[in-house]
Design an enzyme around this catalytic site. Structure first.
Site, PDB file in Angstrom:
ATOM      1  N   ASP A   1      -4.801  -6.980   6.064  1.00 55.02           N
ATOM      2  CA  ASP A   1      -6.016  -5.992   5.805  1.00 55.02           C
ATOM      3  C   ASP A   1      -7.124  -7.039   5.495  1.00 55.02           C
ATOM      4  O   ASP A   1      -8.038  -6.926   5.749  1.00 55.02           O
ATOM      5  CB  ASP A   1      -5.778  -5.257   4.507  1.00 55.02           C
ATOM      6  CG  ASP A   1      -6.873  -4.310   4.096  1.00 55.02           C
ATOM      7  OD1 ASP A   1      -7.744  -4.013   4.893  1.00 55.02           O
ATOM      8  OD2 ASP A   1      -6.967  -3.634   3.136  1.00 55.02           O
TER       9      ASP A   1
ATOM     10  N   ASP B   1     -10.177  -8.634   8.272  1.00 52.00           N
ATOM     11  CA  ASP B   1     -11.529  -8.451   7.914  1.00 52.00           C
ATOM     12  C   ASP B   1     -12.239 -10.098   7.905  1.00 52.00           C
ATOM     13  O   ASP B   1     -13.396 -10.006   8.527  1.00 52.00           O
ATOM     14  CB  ASP B   1     -11.782  -8.005   6.709  1.00 52.00           C
ATOM     15  CG  ASP B   1     -11.992  -6.421   6.555  1.00 52.00           C
ATOM     16  OD1 ASP B   1     -11.698  -5.720   7.515  1.00 52.00           O
ATOM     17  OD2 ASP B   1     -12.453  -5.811   5.522  1.00 52.00           O
TER      18      ASP B   1
ATOM     19  N   ASP C   1      -2.072 -17.911   2.284  1.00 50.64           N
ATOM     20  CA  ASP C   1      -3.098 -18.879   1.633  1.00 50.64           C
ATOM     21  C   ASP C   1      -3.642 -19.965   2.554  1.00 50.64           C
ATOM     22  O   ASP C   1      -4.823 -19.847   2.846  1.00 50.64           O
ATOM     23  CB  ASP C   1      -2.966 -19.131   0.198  1.00 50.64           C
ATOM     24  CG  ASP C   1      -1.422 -19.753   0.080  1.00 50.64           C
ATOM     25  OD1 ASP C   1      -0.828 -19.931   1.063  1.00 50.64           O
ATOM     26  OD2 ASP C   1      -1.234 -20.474  -0.990  1.00 50.64           O
TER      27      ASP C   1
ATOM     28  N   TYR D   1       0.847  -1.369  -0.007  1.00 49.59           N
ATOM     29  CA  TYR D   1       0.158  -0.004   0.032  1.00 49.59           C
ATOM     30  C   TYR D   1       0.746   1.251  -0.042  1.00 49.59           C
ATOM     31  O   TYR D   1       0.276   2.485  -0.019  1.00 49.59           O
ATOM     32  CB  TYR D   1      -0.697  -0.039   1.330  1.00 49.59           C
ATOM     33  CG  TYR D   1      -1.935  -1.290   1.200  1.00 49.59           C
ATOM     34  CD1 TYR D   1      -2.033  -1.983   0.013  1.00 49.59           C
ATOM     35  CD2 TYR D   1      -2.897  -1.042   2.093  1.00 49.59           C
ATOM     36  CE1 TYR D   1      -3.141  -3.108   0.096  1.00 49.59           C
ATOM     37  CE2 TYR D   1      -3.935  -2.221   2.369  1.00 49.59           C
ATOM     38  CZ  TYR D   1      -3.853  -3.039   1.252  1.00 49.59           C
ATOM     39  OH  TYR D   1      -4.853  -3.982   1.152  1.00 49.59           O
TER      40      TYR D   1
ATOM     41  N   LYS E   1       4.464 -15.218   2.566  1.00 46.01           N
ATOM     42  CA  LYS E   1       4.174 -15.841   1.227  1.00 46.01           C
ATOM     43  C   LYS E   1       5.553 -16.192   0.764  1.00 46.01           C
ATOM     44  O   LYS E   1       6.072 -15.731  -0.334  1.00 46.01           O
ATOM     45  CB  LYS E   1       3.492 -14.963   0.267  1.00 46.01           C
ATOM     46  CG  LYS E   1       2.832 -15.837  -0.964  1.00 46.01           C
ATOM     47  CD  LYS E   1       2.089 -16.947  -0.980  1.00 46.01           C
ATOM     48  CE  LYS E   1       1.744 -17.572  -2.336  1.00 46.01           C
ATOM     49  NZ  LYS E   1       0.879 -19.136  -1.837  1.00 46.01           N
TER      50      LYS E   1
END
Ligand code: NAD
Length: 374
Positions: A259, A263, A235, A145, A202
């Site tokens: 993020d 959620d 994942d 971001y 990852k």
């Protein structure tokens, strides 16, 4: 012995913000009395209220007051009154992003805890929610971001059929110190909770994730060997959060992964009115409920103040090291729910009509329990 004084900057903001802020002040009064602390409040404008009064969503005076305080308690900002597509006009969200940046808040902490009394609000079967009590620690000022990004036109081979077209990229970039400080926040939180840390990355694909893993392990070996550390690919984590959420205690991860995962994890609870958050920096911290300003119910006295009170609980724990007071507040909230009291948003078919209460009555119930337990 004189009581310790803590200075809190209140940012009530818009919509239901002022209503839930009043309950936070009420509850802090009861905490102060019971635990021998004094809370001093200053109030400042942010978001739509600030635009109306000054033309700016983040007035200079607000930043000055926030910097001067020991902690900042924000309710919520925004509303249809200030919605605009005109890029030249100020928007309430600019105040929120601006204050997080100005205060250097790099660690976002979101607890996900299932309240026994609200288990049925989740879309997951209750047996999968048994023992769910986790803390997602999201890096907030780095990664994808904030890395370099661009859109280029006239790129050879970019259009369908191989012609000249557009290309865009974003960059996930991390520096050692950014990883080390967020990992430290996670390890310290896990130590406080007596739990484990899942470091999510990852690393099988991304170079930034390989550096992430290396730095997390180096810090772990040097300073936190007593805390159990587990690596997990992002994942897999997305699956495990639904498959067996109780396996997680502290989860630490980079900005975008955090993020998305926070959620996902927050919806295990099914109740927006119960989700708190903390954003920590080196010199200060900001606490806020995860929900917005709920303009649809503003001014009606029916908003759920519990996410705000759970944000106060985090403030007691992380900014003031008042763990006993934080535990007492959490117990008081659990007790009120166990007694069947609900605000309208968390009421269900089994809630007795006389036990559906408004914002202020819910605050009184929590305050009453805090005082009664003395
Ligand atoms: P919202 O969270 O404000 O409301 C979503 C729904 O949940 C509404 O029906 C609302 O009534 C309900 N709700 C939310 N909090 C509640 C509470 N404490 N008690 C009872 N019911 C509650 O999200 P939205 O409607 O998408 O956004 C409304 C405004 O809030 C927008 O302007 C948005 O930009 C802003 N917003 C601000 C923040 C923030 O301040 N951090 C976060 C999200 C949205």
């Amino acid at each position: 012995m004189s009581a310790t004084t803590y200075r809190i900057c209140l940012l009530p903001g818009d919509g239901i913000g002022p209503e839930i802020t009043a309950e936070a002040v009420k509850v802090l009064g009861a905490i102060g009395e019971r635990f021998g602390a004094t809370f001093e409040f200053t109030e400042a404008l942010l978001g739509g209220a600030a635009i109306d009064a000054t033309g700016s969503p983040l007035p200079e005076e607000t930043l000055t007051k926030a910097h001067a305080a020991d902690a900042v308690l924000l309710a919520a900002i925004g509303g249809p009154k200030w919605d605009t597509t005109d890029p030249a006009k100020p928007r309430p969200e600019q105040g929120l992003l601006g204050i997080r940046k100005a205060l250097g808040l790099y660690a976002n902490l979101r607890p996900v805890k299932i309240f026994e009394a609200l288990k049925d609000a989740s879309t997951l079967k209750p047996e999968f929610l048994e023992g769910v009590d986790m803390l997602i620690v999201r890096e907030l000022t780095g990664g994808l971001y904030f890395g370099a990004r661009a859109r280029e036109t006239g790129v050879e081979g970019a259009a369908t059929g191989g012609g000249v077209g557009m290309r865009a990229y974003d960059t996930m970039e991390y520096r050692e110190y950014e990883i080390e400080r967020i990992a430290r926040t996670a390890f310290e939180a896990a130590r406080l909770r007596g739990g484990t840390v899942h470091s999510v990355d990852k690393a099988n694909v991304l170079e930034s994730s390989r550096l992430w893993r290396e730095v997390v392990h180096r810090l772990h070996a040097a300073e936190f060997a007593d805390v159990e550390l587990l690596d997990q690919l992002v994942d897999n984590t997305a699956m495990q959060l639904i498959r067996r959420p109780a396996q997680f205690d502290v989860v630490v991860t980079e900005n975008m992964f955090g993020d998305i995962l926070s959620d996902e994890a927050s919806m295990l609870t099914g109740s927006l009115g119960m989700l708190a958050s903390a954003s920590l920096g080196d010199s200060t911290a900001l606490y806020e409920p995860s929900h917005g300003s709920a303009p649809d119910i503003a001014g009606q006295g029916i908003a759920n103040p519990l996410a705000m009170l759970l944000s106060v609980e985090m403030m007691l724990r992380y900014s003031f090291s008042m763990n006993e007071a934080a535990d007492a507040l959490s117990t008081a909230i659990e007790g009120v729910l166990a007694d069947g009291w609900r605000t309208a948003d968390i009421a269900d078919a089994s809630t007795l009509p006389q036990k559906t209460v408004g914002t202020s009555a819910m605050g009184d119930l929590v305050t009453g329990r805090l005082a009664a337990a003395e």
